[in-house]
Every structure is written in C-alpha cells, then in structure tokens.
Scaffold this motif. Structure first.
Motif, PDB file in Angstrom:
ATOM      1  N   LYS A   1       0.767  -1.191  -0.006  1.00 28.12           N
ATOM      2  CA  LYS A   1      -0.041  -0.059   0.156  1.00 28.12           C
ATOM      3  C   LYS A   1       0.731   1.282  -0.123  1.00 28.12           C
ATOM      4  CE  LYS A   1      -3.081   0.733   2.636  1.00 28.12           C
ATOM      5  NZ  LYS A   1      -4.705   1.305   2.376  1.00 28.12           N
TER       6      LYS A   1
ATOM      7  N   ARG B   1       2.018   2.284   2.701  1.00 30.06           N
ATOM      8  CA  ARG B   1       1.422   2.972   3.679  1.00 30.06           C
ATOM      9  C   ARG B   1       2.457   2.873   4.767  1.00 30.06           C
ATOM     10  NH1 ARG B   1      -4.011   1.871   5.947  1.00 30.06           N
ATOM     11  NH2 ARG B   1      -4.299   1.750   8.280  1.00 30.06           N
TER      12      ARG B   1
ATOM     13  N   SER C   1      -7.874  -0.864   3.950  1.00 28.35           N
ATOM     14  CA  SER C   1      -8.473  -0.649   2.482  1.00 28.35           C
ATOM     15  C   SER C   1      -7.407  -1.116   1.662  1.00 28.35           C
ATOM     16  CB  SER C   1      -9.199   0.704   2.615  1.00 28.35           C
ATOM     17  OG  SER C   1      -8.088   1.753   2.895  1.00 28.35           O
TER      18      SER C   1
ATOM     19  N   ASN D   1      -6.092  -0.206  -1.131  1.00 27.94           N
ATOM     20  CA  ASN D   1      -5.713   1.307  -2.111  1.00 27.94           C
ATOM     21  C   ASN D   1      -4.519   1.743  -1.743  1.00 27.94           C
ATOM     22  OD1 ASN D   1      -7.532   2.149   0.150  1.00 27.94           O
ATOM     23  ND2 ASN D   1      -6.289   3.941  -0.213  1.00 27.94           N
TER      24      ASN D   1
ATOM     25  N   SER E   1     -10.554   4.830  -1.743  1.00 30.96           N
ATOM     26  CA  SER E   1     -10.673   3.680  -1.196  1.00 30.96           C
ATOM     27  C   SER E   1     -11.552   2.905  -2.247  1.00 30.96           C
ATOM     28  CB  SER E   1     -11.615   3.774   0.029  1.00 30.96           C
ATOM     29  OG  SER E   1     -10.942   4.401   0.924  1.00 30.96           O
TER      30      SER E   1
ATOM     31  N   GLU F   1     -15.819   3.763   4.836  1.00 27.67           N
ATOM     32  CA  GLU F   1     -15.043   2.780   5.909  1.00 27.67           C
ATOM     33  C   GLU F   1     -15.909   2.788   7.146  1.00 27.67           C
ATOM     34  OE1 GLU F   1     -13.615   5.273   4.007  1.00 27.67           O
ATOM     35  OE2 GLU F   1     -11.784   4.621   3.085  1.00 27.67           O
TER      36      GLU F   1
ATOM     37  N   HIS G   1      -6.095  12.737   2.556  1.00 26.58           N
ATOM     38  CA  HIS G   1      -6.238  11.315   2.378  1.00 26.58           C
ATOM     39  C   HIS G   1      -7.418  11.146   1.329  1.00 26.58           C
ATOM     40  CE1 HIS G   1      -4.951   7.935   4.884  1.00 26.58           C
ATOM     41  NE2 HIS G   1      -5.943   7.327   4.680  1.00 26.58           N
TER      42      HIS G   1
HETATM   43 MG    MG Z   1      -7.893   3.546   4.262  1.00 23.88          MG
END
Ligand code: MG
Ligand code: AMP
Length: 381
Positions: A53, A55, A156, A158, A164, A193, A248
């Motif tokens: 991700k 992330r 999620s 993405n 998302s 979400e 975001h």
């Molecule tokens: Mg997310």
C-alpha cells in the motif's frame, strides 16, 4: 491479470484461505470497502500490507474477526482468549459498554479500539498499546474467516492516501501485481469505511473516525455521548487515529471543493475557478496524457438535485465540457455514501484535468463521514 479476480465459490474461498495460510495477501470484500488482508499473527505477511500500500508504519491496521465469536457466552473474554485484547485495565463500565456495542452492531461497520494483547505483533497496531477490531458483515469474507484459524489484519485495499476501493476491479487496478488473488464480493453496499470508536478503560467513548455507522445510533445504544476528537489537539504527522490525517482519500487529479452549491455560484466565484483551471491546464498541457486528450474535461461531483442542470451551468460559465457524477438526486445519505468513492474514481480516470466538488453541507447521519472524506480528499479554493 483479471484472472486474479475470483468468484466467491467454495473452491476459490478455500484458495484464498490457502494463500493467507502461507503468508500471502488477499483482496477481500466487506460491506464498507474492499480490504487488503493478511494473517494478523504473521509479522512478515503484515509487513507486506504496508509495502504494497506504500503505507507508513505509523498507520495501524484494523483486525477483522469471525462472527463465530458472537456465539460465545462472553465476547470480551473470548477476544482475550484469542490473544487479541487484554482486559486488565478495563473497568466494569468499559466492559459493559464495549460488549453492548459489539452485540448490537457486530457484524457491521463499527470498529472498536481496545487495549491490545501482547501476542499481537506491534506492526499491526503501529506500536500502539491498543488494537482496532471489527466484524465485517459480508458473507464471502465471513466464510473465509470460518476457514482460517486467525483474524485478518486488513486496511482498505488502495494505495496509501488514495481513493478507497468499492469493487474488486478497483483493487486490481491499484494493487493487482502484489496480491495473490481478490475475492469478488460485488459492490460494497455501504461504500465508506467503518466508524472507529476508542473505548477508554474508564468507559468513555471517543470518535476517532466517522464512518458507515451513524454516531446517533452508537450514542443511543451506549447510552452516553461520544466525544469528538479535537483536530487542533492532534499532532498533524502522528495523529491518535491516522484516519484523521489531514490529507487522505485523494484522487490523482487536483480536486477542489466549492464553497457553495453550484446553483448559488455567481460571476465572482466563477472568476476564481477560471484562474484555478488556467493554472491546472498550463501545468498539464506539457504532459503526454493531456496531448492525447484533445478535449480535456472538467470533472464535477454533485451532491444532490439536478446534476445535468448543474453541469450545464458549469460548462457554460467555464467553457469546458463537464463530466458529472451525482451522489444522490434526493440527497439520501446511504445512497451518497455508496456512490462517493466510486464516483470520485470515475471522475479521476476520465479525461479530466481538474475536479470540483460541491461541498457536503449536511453533516447528519452518513453525511458526517462523507464530509470528512471530502474535506481530506480536496483542496480549499
Ligand atoms: Mg484506508
Ligand atoms: P483503513 O483500514 O485503511 O481505513 O485504516 C484503518 C484506520 O483505523 C487507521 O487509519 C486508524 O484511523 C484506525 N485505527 C486502527 N488501529 C487503531 C488504533 N490502535 N488506534 C487508533 N486508531 C486506529
């Protein structure tokens, strides 16, 4: 690549279970958005989620559990016995409240943040002493959870900070190369979400992220007010719930949130928009993508009402063709939530060079979550 999207037959769900057992990642459908799942107790597999991700490791994951646990006499004790939470610091009040919420809203779009068990790898919770848990209300993912012996850590599906995914194809388009497979559970019925609630050891509740479950419903069942985290008290780069990051859910194209409904925009407002459009156009005129599109469009997200009429006004005033997406003609919050991410995504992949959205002025019900996502996805004008 499309071979990675598999219909949710028993054979394919077993296949997904196998991949998860060997530490691979699987795209899973839930009622909120699609998740990117790994075995919660396999540190290496969880690390793959962060890498895939892109992330940051300070953004903790939500752990998804099976509905099996609802059949147990004491759901909290069962979570503790399953090495997920630790009840040592929890007062009776906190236990009663958490239990009430679980029994009423699980399975469903409610994530509860509770004290974490030592056995949960730190990577899952980004080193926090708490763990976010929810029980997804989707029969495909529940069938998958019934076939494996561990809960699924799943954010999620993405790329970090992006829109998302609410269909299997969305997951494929962004993360297809790095997942073993994606279970196709259709379009996510809620489309936004989960609501994330922090349960303090003393029993107070704090909203960390608005989402698919209305706050009023939570307050009614918990019989208490849910405190709202004050943004000004949050540390921008390390918020207590990264769902609160200021930017975001963003499309690739620049997205601007209008200050009022399109029908109320006047000459002066359009003048301002023209400057933004000119700047954006100049910036991308030199790029290849725009040269390929001989008729660049403006993307427009309409909250409610007559989208065609609004698009016509926009096109006439701004002198560009407009690609419009409507959330809900009657302004229904559930319909709007379901359409929100997919509409943004459609505008983003269209031959648009700039996107505008009407503001979400209603903050009741699920509009609370939509307004939150829109604010984080967009730039101010
Ligand atoms: Mg997310
Ligand atoms: P995602 O599943 O990508 O929507 O992200 C999960 C979100 O859940 C995070 O960004 C946080 O906002 C929230 N979350 C997960 N774990 C915790 C935790 N331990 N404390 C606070 N918030 C959490």
């Amino acid at each position: 690549m499309t071979m990675k999207i598999l219909k949710p037959t028993l054979k394919n769900i077993k296949k997904a279970a196998h991949y998860l057992n060997i530490g691979e990642l699987v795209g899973i459908p839930t009622e909120t958005v699609y998740g990117l799942a790994a075995n919660t107790f396999n540190t290496e597999a969880v690390l793959k989620i962060f890498k895939t991700k892109n992330r940051p490791t300070f953004d903790p994951l939500i752990v998804h559990i099976s509905t099996k646990i609802l059949k147990c006499k004491n759901i909290l004790l069962e979570l503790e016995n399953n090495n997920l939470i630790c009840l040592d610091t929890f007062t009776q009040k906190a236990k009663t409240r958490a239990k009430k919420l679980m029994l009423k809203f699980w399975p469903g779009p409610l994530t509860l943040v509770l004290p974490k068990h030592n056995a949960v790898p730190d990577i899952v919770t980004s080193g926090l002493p708490t763990i976010a848990i929810r029980m997804p209300n989707h029969k495909v993912t529940q069938q998958l959870l019934s076939l494996i012996k561990f809960p699924l850590a799943a954010p999620s599906a993405n790329l970090f900070g992006k829109i998302s995914p609410t269909t299997a194809l969305h997951v494929l388009s962004e993360l297809g190369n790095n997942v073993a497979m994606i279970l196709d559970g259709g379009t996510c019925p809620i489309g936004i979400e989960s609501t994330v609630i922090f349960v303090h050891p003393g029993g107070q509740l704090t909203l960390l992220r608005p989402g698919g479950l209305k706050l009023s419903q939570i307050e009614k069942i918990a019989n208490t007010r849910v405190h709202q985290k004050q943004r000004s008290l949050e540390h921008k780069n390390h918020p207590s719930s990264p769902g609160m990051l200021e930017s975001h859910y963003a499309p690739k194209k620049p997205l601007y949130m209008l200050t009022k409904s399109i029908l109320h925009l006047n000459k002066k407002d359009f003048k301002k928009l023209k400057i933004l459009i000119k700047d954006s156009l100049q910036e991308i005129l030199s790029t290849k993508t725009c040269k390929e599109n001989n008729l660049p469009q403006i993307g427009l997200l309409v909250m409610r009402g007559d989208a065609k009429q609004k698009a016509r006004k926009f096109a006439t005033q701004l002198g560009f063709p407009v690609k419009v997406k409507l959330l809900s003609s009657k302004g229904n919050d559930q319909e709007s939530a379901k359409n929100f991410f997919s509409s943004l995504r459609k505008l983003d992949v269209s031959p648009t060079f700039i996107l505008f959205s009407e503001p979400c002025l209603n903050t009741k019900g699920l509009f609370h979550a939509i307004a939150d996502r829109l604010k984080k996805a967009s730039n101010k004008i």
